[in-house]
Structure formats: structure tokens, C-alpha cells
Motif scaffolding. Structure first.
Motif, PDB file in Angstrom:
ATOM      1  N   GLY A   1       0.399   7.723   0.981  1.00  0.00           N
ATOM      2  CA  GLY A   1       0.884   8.441   2.146  1.00  0.00           C
ATOM      3  C   GLY A   1       2.396   8.401   2.284  1.00  0.00           C
ATOM      4  N   ALA A   2       2.871   8.939   3.401  1.00  0.00           N
ATOM      5  CA  ALA A   2       4.308   9.017   3.659  1.00  0.00           C
ATOM      6  C   ALA A   2       4.887   7.635   3.925  1.00  0.00           C
ATOM      7  N   GLU A   3       6.172   7.496   3.574  1.00  0.00           N
ATOM      8  CA  GLU A   3       6.853   6.223   3.766  1.00  0.00           C
ATOM      9  C   GLU A   3       7.621   6.259   5.078  1.00  0.00           C
ATOM     10  N   PHE A   4       7.390   5.235   5.957  1.00  0.00           N
ATOM     11  CA  PHE A   4       8.045   5.170   7.254  1.00  0.00           C
ATOM     12  C   PHE A   4       9.303   4.311   7.234  1.00  0.00           C
TER      13      PHE A   4
ATOM     14  N   SER B   1      -0.221   1.517   4.262  1.00  0.00           N
ATOM     15  CA  SER B   1      -0.088   0.145   4.753  1.00  0.00           C
ATOM     16  C   SER B   1      -0.388   0.061   6.248  1.00  0.00           C
TER      17      SER B   1
ATOM     18  N   GLN C   1       0.870  -1.177   0.000  1.00  0.00           N
ATOM     19  CA  GLN C   1       0.000   0.000   0.000  1.00  0.00           C
ATOM     20  C   GLN C   1       0.908   1.228   0.000  1.00  0.00           C
ATOM     21  N   SER C   2       1.023   1.898  -1.137  1.00  0.00           N
ATOM     22  CA  SER C   2       2.010   2.982  -1.289  1.00  0.00           C
ATOM     23  C   SER C   2       1.463   4.363  -0.974  1.00  0.00           C
TER      24      SER C   2
ATOM     25  N   THR D   1       4.228   2.234   4.813  1.00  0.00           N
ATOM     26  CA  THR D   1       3.739   3.575   4.501  1.00  0.00           C
ATOM     27  C   THR D   1       2.518   3.885   5.358  1.00  0.00           C
ATOM     28  N   GLU D   2       2.042   5.095   5.220  1.00  0.00           N
ATOM     29  CA  GLU D   2       0.835   5.488   5.949  1.00  0.00           C
ATOM     30  C   GLU D   2      -0.354   4.644   5.508  1.00  0.00           C
TER      31      GLU D   2
ATOM     32  N   SER E   1      11.733   1.361   4.678  1.00  0.00           N
ATOM     33  CA  SER E   1      11.968   0.668   3.414  1.00  0.00           C
ATOM     34  C   SER E   1      13.280  -0.101   3.506  1.00  0.00           C
TER      35      SER E   1
ATOM     36  N   TYR F   1       8.431  -2.496   2.837  1.00  0.00           N
ATOM     37  CA  TYR F   1       8.312  -1.068   3.153  1.00  0.00           C
ATOM     38  C   TYR F   1       6.974  -0.812   3.830  1.00  0.00           C
TER      39      TYR F   1
END
Length: 271
Positions: free
Chosen positions: A97-100, A116, A94-95, A113-114, A102, A111
Motif C-alpha cells: 500500500g501507500a507510504e505515510f 503496516s 509491511q510495505s 504504510t497502509e 519514512s 516507515y
């Protein structure tokens, strides 16, 4: 008293008698609620709507008067909850939003993300909804009443008996497993100490006793069914068949209104 309470909690998921509104509902009404809640949990992945459905299940558990025991029973699915959360958080792709986070692990790209994170919360909430109401159903419904309810719905006798016996066996096997664990503890085997690998090795000591218990129990059930002439009557009667009352009608009306609310929120508010 504390030791007694602890022993009661170790028995697993069992039917607990009571006079709460949830206990008094017809088994068919509670089965309908289980199906509806399960379907609703699959209609959306919005965390707010999922939490609303879960809140309804929690409210029913509170009304049943078994909230603490119900909450304690959820420990059985805690490993599955953690597994689902981690897998959906890092591998749901789920890509949005921001990536937390990776990282490349061999040929696997993990990875978080917001998007996921929201997705993993929704999946965990869905699991809690289905398992939570299933546990509540078992704790507030006698298996004999469940069988009578299925027979009242004109379900074939062999199917209703099999489902009812499966429900009864869940509690019986849970009790047997705890008895074996207590017996092994009395022989000096500690299940609460050591590493995870050691605990797995200790749990293997339950395999042979539980296998013997299940084989013996299956033989006893088979003999009991033969002694009672199971299968000889073409149309078996129902002794004290459950009757749908006013409480069931109110519960169904509230359930219908709740379904309409969830559909409106899903398709018109949180699009």
C-alpha cells in the motif's frame, strides 16, 4: 454515590457476583472459549475477521451485565496497546500500500504504510481479544469454581490448585496495591500529579510495602495449608463439583458455529 462508584472501580479485576448467562456457564466452558478465541485470533491478521472476534467478546461482556466495569478494566493494558500499535506501525516492515511516513533514525529505518497500519490494528485487536476475554473470565468466575472445574477435567491436584491460587492472587494483589496507594495518598503522596518521571519515582514507594505484604501472605498461606493437611490425601474429593448443563451445551454449539464462520471467512472470503 459517585465517590463510592469510583472506589469500586479502583479495586482492579475482581470476581463480581451475578446471575447472567455468562456467570452461569461452567468454568470449563469459559476456559474452552478463552482457548478458542485466543487460537482464532492467531489464525488471521485480517482486520475485519479480528474485529468480528472482538465483537463477539464485547457481546459476551455486555450479556454478562458487567460491560462498563469490563471496559474500565481494559485501562490496565492501555500502555501495552499503545506500545504494540506504535512498534507494529513503524517497524513491522509491511510495505504493501501507500507510504505515510519514512525516516532514518540512526541505523533504524522507520516507515509507516497502509499495510503496516492494517497489521498494527490487527495486533492491537488480537491483544484486546485475549486480554478482554481473560478479564471477563476473571470477573465472572470464582477461583474455587475454576479449581473444581480443573479437577473435574482430571488435571493433577497440584496444578489445579496452583492455577486457581494464581487467579485468586491476581485479585488479592490488586486489592492490596490499591490499599497501599490509598494509604500513601493519605500521607500526602500524590500519584495523579507531576511528570511521568516523577510518577515512576512515586510508584517506587509501593515496592517495599507490596514486598512485605506478599512475604507475609505467603507465610500465612503456607501455615493455612499445613493446618488443613494439604497433600496428605492421595485422591482429594471435590465438594459440590460443577455440573455441565444445557446452557453450556448451547454455548459450545454456538462456539463451534462461530469457529466455522471464522475459518470460512479467513480461507475462502478474505484470502
Amino acid at each position: 454515590m459517585a465517590g463510592t462508584k469510583g472506589q469500586k472501580k479502583k479495586k482492579g479485576i475482581l470476581f463480581i457476583p451475578g446471575d447472567s448467562p455468562v456467570h452461569s456457564l461452567d468454568p470449563r466452558t469459559k476456559l474452552l472459549m478463552l482457548v478458542v478465541f485466543s487460537i482464532l485470533s492467531f489464525l488471521t491478521t485480517n482486520p475485519f475477521v479480528m474485529c468480528l472476534i472482538l465483537a463477539c467478546v464485547v457481546a459476551l461482556a455486555y450479556v454478562s451485565g458487567l460491560f462498563e466495569k469490563w471496559l474500565y478494566s481494559l485501562r490496565l493494558i492501555l500502555p501495552l496497546i499503545l506500545f504494540v500499535f506504535v512498534i507494529d506501525l513503524f517497524f513491522s516492515h509491511q510495505s504493501a500500500g501507500a507510504e505515510f511516513f519514512s525516516a532514518q533514525i540512526g541505523f533504524i529505518h522507520a516507515y509507516a504504510t497502509e499495510g503496516s497500519l492494517y497489521f498494527s490494528i490487527s495486533m492491537v485487536t488480537r491483544l484486546l481479544i485475549i486480554a478482554g476475554f481473560s478479564f471477563l473470565f476473571i470477573m465472572t468466575t470464582q477461583y474455587s469454581d475454576f479449581v473444581k472445574g480443573l479437577q473435574g477435567m482430571k488435571v493433577p491436584h497440584i496444578i489445579s490448585f496452583s492455577l486457581g491460587y494464581a487467579l485468586s492472587s491476581t485479585t488479592t494483589l490488586s486489592r492490596d496495591a490499591n490499599n497501599v496507594i490509598e494509604a500513601q495518598k493519605s500521607r500526602g503522596l500524590e500519584f495523579d500529579q507531576g511528570s511521568s518521571i516523577t510518577k515512576i519515582d512515586k510508584l517506587l514507594s509501593l515496592f517495599i510495602p507490596m514486598t512485605v505484604i506478599m512475604l507475609n501472605r505467603s507465610g500465612q498461606v503456607s501455615d493455612a495449608m499445613q493446618c488443613r493437611g494439604y497433600g496428605t490425601a492421595q485422591k482429594p474429593t471435590i465438594y459440590q463439583a460443577p455440573v455441565i448443563g444445557a446452557d453450556d451445551g448451547v454455548a459450545v454449539i454456538i462456539l463451534v458455529l462461530f469457529v466455522i464462520l471464522v475459518i470460512l471467512l479467513t480461507h475462502f472470503v478474505f484470502i
